[in-house]
Design an enzyme around this catalytic site. Structure first.
Site, PDB file in Angstrom:
ATOM      1  N   ALA A 273      35.168  35.145 -42.087  1.00  0.00           N
ATOM      2  CA  ALA A 273      35.562  36.356 -41.731  1.00  0.00           C
ATOM      3  C   ALA A 273      36.085  36.332 -40.240  1.00  0.00           C
ATOM      4  O   ALA A 273      35.696  35.379 -39.518  1.00  0.00           O
ATOM      5  CB  ALA A 273      34.306  37.649 -41.797  1.00  0.00           C
ATOM      6  N   MET A 274      36.686  37.263 -39.661  1.00  0.00           N
ATOM      7  CA  MET A 274      37.302  37.404 -38.624  1.00  0.00           C
ATOM      8  C   MET A 274      36.972  38.710 -37.844  1.00  0.00           C
ATOM      9  O   MET A 274      37.730  39.615 -38.492  1.00  0.00           O
ATOM     10  CB  MET A 274      38.721  36.905 -38.669  1.00  0.00           C
ATOM     11  CG  MET A 274      39.545  36.845 -37.244  1.00  0.00           C
ATOM     12  SD  MET A 274      38.942  35.610 -35.845  1.00  0.00           S
ATOM     13  CE  MET A 274      39.487  36.497 -34.461  1.00  0.00           C
ATOM     14  N   GLU A 275      36.863  38.897 -36.529  1.00  0.00           N
ATOM     15  CA  GLU A 275      36.598  39.934 -35.764  1.00  0.00           C
ATOM     16  C   GLU A 275      37.590  40.616 -35.236  1.00  0.00           C
ATOM     17  O   GLU A 275      37.710  41.475 -34.190  1.00  0.00           O
ATOM     18  CB  GLU A 275      35.459  39.538 -34.714  1.00  0.00           C
ATOM     19  CG  GLU A 275      36.196  38.981 -33.494  1.00  0.00           C
ATOM     20  CD  GLU A 275      36.067  37.245 -33.736  1.00  0.00           C
ATOM     21  OE1 GLU A 275      35.817  36.793 -34.812  1.00  0.00           O
ATOM     22  OE2 GLU A 275      36.137  36.666 -32.701  1.00  0.00           O
TER      23      GLU A 275
ATOM     24  N   HIS B 299      27.468  39.849 -37.459  1.00  0.00           N
ATOM     25  CA  HIS B 299      28.052  38.723 -36.657  1.00  0.00           C
ATOM     26  C   HIS B 299      29.601  39.316 -36.097  1.00  0.00           C
ATOM     27  O   HIS B 299      29.984  39.526 -35.106  1.00  0.00           O
ATOM     28  CB  HIS B 299      28.249  37.329 -37.617  1.00  0.00           C
ATOM     29  CG  HIS B 299      29.119  36.375 -36.716  1.00  0.00           C
ATOM     30  ND1 HIS B 299      28.393  35.116 -36.613  1.00  0.00           N
ATOM     31  CD2 HIS B 299      30.370  36.266 -36.445  1.00  0.00           C
ATOM     32  CE1 HIS B 299      29.538  34.514 -35.888  1.00  0.00           C
ATOM     33  NE2 HIS B 299      30.743  35.169 -35.703  1.00  0.00           N
ATOM     34  N   GLU B 300      30.300  39.691 -37.290  1.00  0.00           N
ATOM     35  CA  GLU B 300      31.733  40.285 -36.967  1.00  0.00           C
ATOM     36  C   GLU B 300      31.694  41.524 -36.083  1.00  0.00           C
ATOM     37  O   GLU B 300      32.345  41.562 -35.006  1.00  0.00           O
ATOM     38  CB  GLU B 300      32.572  40.488 -38.052  1.00  0.00           C
ATOM     39  CG  GLU B 300      32.772  39.437 -39.000  1.00  0.00           C
ATOM     40  CD  GLU B 300      33.055  37.855 -38.220  1.00  0.00           C
ATOM     41  OE1 GLU B 300      34.070  37.992 -37.247  1.00  0.00           O
ATOM     42  OE2 GLU B 300      32.828  36.884 -38.712  1.00  0.00           O
TER      43      GLU B 300
ATOM     44  N   HIS C 139      31.123  40.842 -32.180  1.00  0.00           N
ATOM     45  CA  HIS C 139      32.201  40.535 -31.767  1.00  0.00           C
ATOM     46  C   HIS C 139      33.125  41.638 -30.952  1.00  0.00           C
ATOM     47  O   HIS C 139      33.712  41.609 -30.278  1.00  0.00           O
ATOM     48  CB  HIS C 139      33.008  39.950 -32.604  1.00  0.00           C
ATOM     49  CG  HIS C 139      32.645  38.272 -32.639  1.00  0.00           C
ATOM     50  ND1 HIS C 139      32.395  37.496 -31.746  1.00  0.00           N
ATOM     51  CD2 HIS C 139      32.806  37.539 -33.968  1.00  0.00           C
ATOM     52  CE1 HIS C 139      32.462  36.134 -31.944  1.00  0.00           C
ATOM     53  NE2 HIS C 139      32.422  36.096 -33.415  1.00  0.00           N
TER      54      HIS C 139
ATOM     55  N   GLU D 118      30.871  32.976 -29.997  1.00  0.00           N
ATOM     56  CA  GLU D 118      30.327  32.701 -31.088  1.00  0.00           C
ATOM     57  C   GLU D 118      28.977  32.514 -31.255  1.00  0.00           C
ATOM     58  O   GLU D 118      28.129  32.828 -32.342  1.00  0.00           O
ATOM     59  CB  GLU D 118      31.321  31.483 -31.587  1.00  0.00           C
ATOM     60  CG  GLU D 118      32.810  31.601 -31.983  1.00  0.00           C
ATOM     61  CD  GLU D 118      32.964  32.835 -33.024  1.00  0.00           C
ATOM     62  OE1 GLU D 118      31.977  33.301 -33.520  1.00  0.00           O
ATOM     63  OE2 GLU D 118      34.033  33.407 -32.889  1.00  0.00           O
TER      64      GLU D 118
HETATM   65 ZN    ZN Z   1      32.496  34.880 -34.853  1.00  0.00          ZN
END
Ligand code: ZN
Length: 861
Positions: A279-281, A312-313, A316, A335
């Site tokens: 996944a990406m934030e 996690h995302e 961020h 990260e």
């Molecule tokens: Zn990350």
């Protein structure tokens, strides 16, 4: 002598030139228009991208980053730009004035490699969808920009697209006047952020929405619109209730603990296929690998892993998006923090309380493995350029970083740790940061001088090794116990000592029953520390780092190993048991314990394992122990033995229950290594109501051993003729045993035909089925020949995948560490190619180290 392609050079960016540009360019603001009117037409290979960029300058010249098929027009302050200097990646800009306006119209390419603006068409309903992924530097594949994280800007995005499409970007839409078949959607101006965080999703996505209201103790409140998107054929698997619940729990937690209101307005999450990472934030529009939508159900442990990624995302949004690393050498800064938050907040704030277990037994294995390779690096690494940056999205920056932050939190205290984070956000919101900024904030909150601590942990490489040294009297009572640490920095060759704070748990075994004797807090700053409190205790099992507070490769003494073999499942709490399993696994991985012994413990202890998250990891490790660390000659026998354990347990548990699904997962991993019990495996693969991904895993294993024919695989495809099903089918076809199949797979992967990233991954996974090492051995010369060519012709992500995936499988029967023909040939290649690009060299080194580890462990068998 190798003629390295200039395209790679042009795409690369160095830290020094970006630092120089940051001293010239100031306060950029972008208006970006993307035209997707014809995106659904498969013959259209490009789209029009228009950028108006306003910025101040204190120099005479600079350059713009843009990877386009063509530039249609370009002006700087109203004057045409001479585009003869455009090399496909950089456009020189001069002369600059104090205030500048650039206007560029370009034609950029739709991608099928998971970066830039990725396009795919769902074969089930023929719908076309698009999404972006830009980290670290692929925004320039969609619009002209200054592609470096510290040149933060405000962005106004507008998109022209078919009127019946959903179009999302980082901010909410402010206007979308329909003009017949097409609509121009204009999004609000973003707060200051980096180019790699700009995001777009467009297509006939299925959507659902919710609203979260944060009510604070001071009476203030904040409303955050939540959205979920996925392709229409995945809508029935979009588990919105669970995802929204975790999302809201996370937003509340971070609002309270970070002390800075969520800065990005709305919170959309889009699930997409053919995604390269988890996944990406992207601020306000998180993109997700669609594998996190479980087709046909999932266990709570799987949903827990998804919760950890949600968190996690989300973390961020503050750590990474709001306060951003100045350059990619600070990648770990965001990260490692986000990784830690994923596990910690899942544990603290959601209905998935196994975060710490997952970090200890799952995630940290990635760190331990990569940190013992010759390619390891300090967490705070030197990143001279982008190629190096791309390689540091690794187990060191993520998992080791998270583990060391957990040790920091243990060291200064959790409350002080969060107070430091709050001070950091307050000071650096919308700005760029370095390690020094984080340390200053943490020192202010804790009152501790952390410079020595940071040097020892973040500026050295390799794990610490912690070993118990114990002596006992004739009755088994401990007469002395001390913990020793040793470590070698793989980069400098120097010995390293780090400050560790952790717990040691001692257990006694009596009449088959394991009891905790005591937990001893340990502070270890020198080479060794004595634990006098342990003297006199009859401890049969000693577990170091029992609450997983520190980051270290640990070991069990001989007596503890024997105790683990009969009573590991009785260790409590769950986290200490996870650590004990992790210790055991580390000993196998590092060649200190035979995989046969691990298989013995697996066979007797997993059947009483009460924690589903632990069992889920063990089901995977059982197959790994046999498939990777057991010699080929013994593999079918060991696999059959453990397979029988899993089949028996699956038969004992209710179909559809979490336990049942976990044991069937164990079956799927082991059944690829032996053709024993294939009728029982086939019966599971045709069970009704089995999750589709699990059915494909079983199918793949039956294909890998030759138990199922192509006709059988065709029948499975007929039952799931979807985008995901077709990829799984391609993998199963490639998994079949025999030299002829592997030759076909090799050809398909290397003949230059266009191929999506997912399809390539599937073929590589099939090629690497470890049923017979002999199937791939003949490809060694072609492998060595291909390395340079793949690096030159494929993108870095795909090339790295090929180098790891096509590495011939190795078996100790062909030679040991010193004599194995594959290992010696690859070592020779490395010797002869020391002038190769460092990222290529490092990728080959990693693949070699992985094979060496496998041979080393097989030798210890
Ligand atoms: Zn990350």
């Amino acid at each position: 002598m190798v003629d390295w392609t200039p395209v790679t050079d042009a795409l690369n960016l160095t830290q020094s030139e970006c630092a120089q540009r940051a001293s010239v360019v100031h306060a950029p603001v972008y208006a970006i228009s993307i035209d997707l009117t014809h995106a659904a037409d498969p013959t259209a290979t490009t789209f029009t991208s228009h950028t108006t960029l306003i910025f101040d300058a204190t120099g005479e010249s600079t350059w713009l980053d843009l990877v386009a098929d063509s530039i249609e027009s370009a002006t700087l302050n109203g004057q045409p730009i001479d585009t003869s200097g455009y090399d496909g990646a950089r456009l020189p800009l001069e002369p600059l004035l104090p205030h500048n306006t650039v206007d560029i119209t370009a034609r950029c390419a739709f991608r099928n490699t998971g970066d830039g603006l990725h396009r795919f068409t769902d074969p089930q309903d023929n719908n076309t969808y698009l999404y972006t992924h830009f980290e670290p530097t692929d925004a320039r594949r969609m619009f002209a920009c200054f592609e470096q994280p510290d040149l933060k800007a405000q962005f106004e995005v507008s998109v022209t697209a078919p009127s019946d499409w959903q179009v999302r970007s980082n901010q909410p839409a402010v206007a979308s006047p329909a003009q017949g078949d097409v609509t121009v959607t204009r999004f609000g101006r973003t707060p200051l952020m980096s180019t790699y965080l700009v995001a777009l999703a467009a297509g006939p996505y299925a959507t659902t929405s919710d609203l979260h209201v944060i009510e604070r103790a001071d009476g203030s409140r904040q409303e955050i619109a939540l959205g979920l998107l996925c392709r229409q054929t995945m809508r029935e698997y979009l588990d919105e209730q669970d995802i929204f619940t975790v999302t809201k729990q996370g937003l509340d937690f971070f609002d309270e603990h970070f002390g800075f209101p969520y800065p990005w307005g709305k919170y959309d999450q889009v699930f997409v296929p053919e995604y390269n990472i988890g996944a990406m934030e992207n601020p306000g529009l998180v993109s997700w690998n669609e594998n996190f939508l479980y087709r046909g159900g999932a266990t709570k442990a799987q949903r827990g892993q998804r919760a950890e990624v949600i968190l996690h995302e989300m973390s961020h949004m503050w750590f990474g998006d709001l306060a951003t690393m100045q350059w990619w050498d600070g990648l770990w800064l965001k990260e490692s923090f986000a990784d830690l938050m994923g596990y910690q907040v899942a544990q603290a704030a959601t209905d998935y309380p196994d975060g710490w277990v997952q970090l200890a037994l799952g995630r940290k294995q990635w760190a331990y493995t990569e940190d013992q390779m010759p390619t390891t690096h300090p967490i705070v690494a030197t990143i001279p350029d982008l190629e190096a940056a791309r390689q540091n999205f690794d187990g060191i920056s993520y998992a080791k970083g998270a583990a060391t932050l957990k040790q920091l939190s243990t060291y200064v205290g959790t409350d002080q740790f969060f107070a430091g984070a709050r001070a950091y956000f307050a000071e650096h919101a919308y700005g760029s940061t370095t390690l020094d900024d984080l340390l200053t904030a943490m020192e202010g909150a804790s009152g501790e001088d952390l410079r020595d601590w940071a040097r020892a942990w973040w500026q050295t490489s390799g794990p610490s090794h912690l070993t118990p040294v114990v002596t006992r009297d004739g009755d088994g009572a401990i007469t002395a116990l001390r913990i020793e640490q040793h470590g070698v920095d793989h980069v400098t060759g120097q010995g390293i000592l780090r400050p560790h704070r952790f717990t040691v748990s001692l257990f006694a075994l009596s009449d088959g029953s394991l009891q905790l004797l005591t937990d001893l807090p340990v502070t270890l700053t020198e080479r060794s520390v004595a634990l006098p409190e342990a003297v006199g205790l009859c401890a049969d099992l000693i577990v170091l780092n029992a609450a997983d507070e520190t980051y270290a490769v640990t070991a069990l003494d001989e007596r503890s190993l024997a105790t683990a073999g009969v009573a590991l499942a009785q260790v409590t709490p769950d986290l200490t048991r996870a650590v004990a399993w992790s210790t055991l696994w580390g000993m196998v991985r590092d060649g200190g314990l035979s995989a046969a012994t691990f298989a013995d413990v697996f066979a007797t202890q997993t059947i009483s394992e009460p924690n589903p998250s632990i069992l889920t990891v063990l089901a995977f490790l059982g197959a790994e122990a046999v498939g990777t660390y057991t010699p080929q000659a013994d593999r079918p026998g060991q696999a059959a033995r453990l397979l029988q354990v899993c089949l028996d347990q699956a038969a004992r548990t209710a179909p559809g229950s979490d336990e049942h699904l976990i044991w069937v997962r164990g079956v799927a991993g082991l059944a690829a290594l032996t053709d024993a019990c294939s009728d029982e495996v086939a019966a599971l693969a045709t069970l009704e109501d089995l999750p589709t991904d699990l059915r494909w895993r079983l199918t793949n294993s039956l294909a890998a051993t030759g138990s199922w024919s192509v006709a059988d695989l065709d029948a499975q495809l007929a039952g799931d003729d979807t985008m995901t099903g077709r990829t799984a089918y391609a993998q199963a076809i490639a998994s079949r045993p025999g030299r002829a199949v592997k030759e076909q797979v090799w050809k398909a992967l290397t003949d230059g035909s266009p191929m999506s990233n997912d399809h390539r991954r599937a073929l590589l996974a099939g090629y690497r089925q470890p049923f017979s090492a002999a199937d791939t051995r003949a490809d060694l010369p072609a492998y060595l020949d291909g390395l340079e060519k793949w690096w030159k012709t494929l993108g870095q992500t795909d090339a790295e995948r090929m180098i790891a995936g096509l590495f011939p499988l190795v078996d100790v029967a062909d030679g040991d560490l010193a004599t194995h023909p594959v290992l010696t040939a690859v070592r020779a290649w490395l010797l002869e190619h020391q002038d190769a690009p460092s990222a290529l060299y490092r990728t080959v080194q990693k693949a070699l180290a992985t094979a060496e580890r496998s041979i080393n462990a097989q030798s210890a068998y």
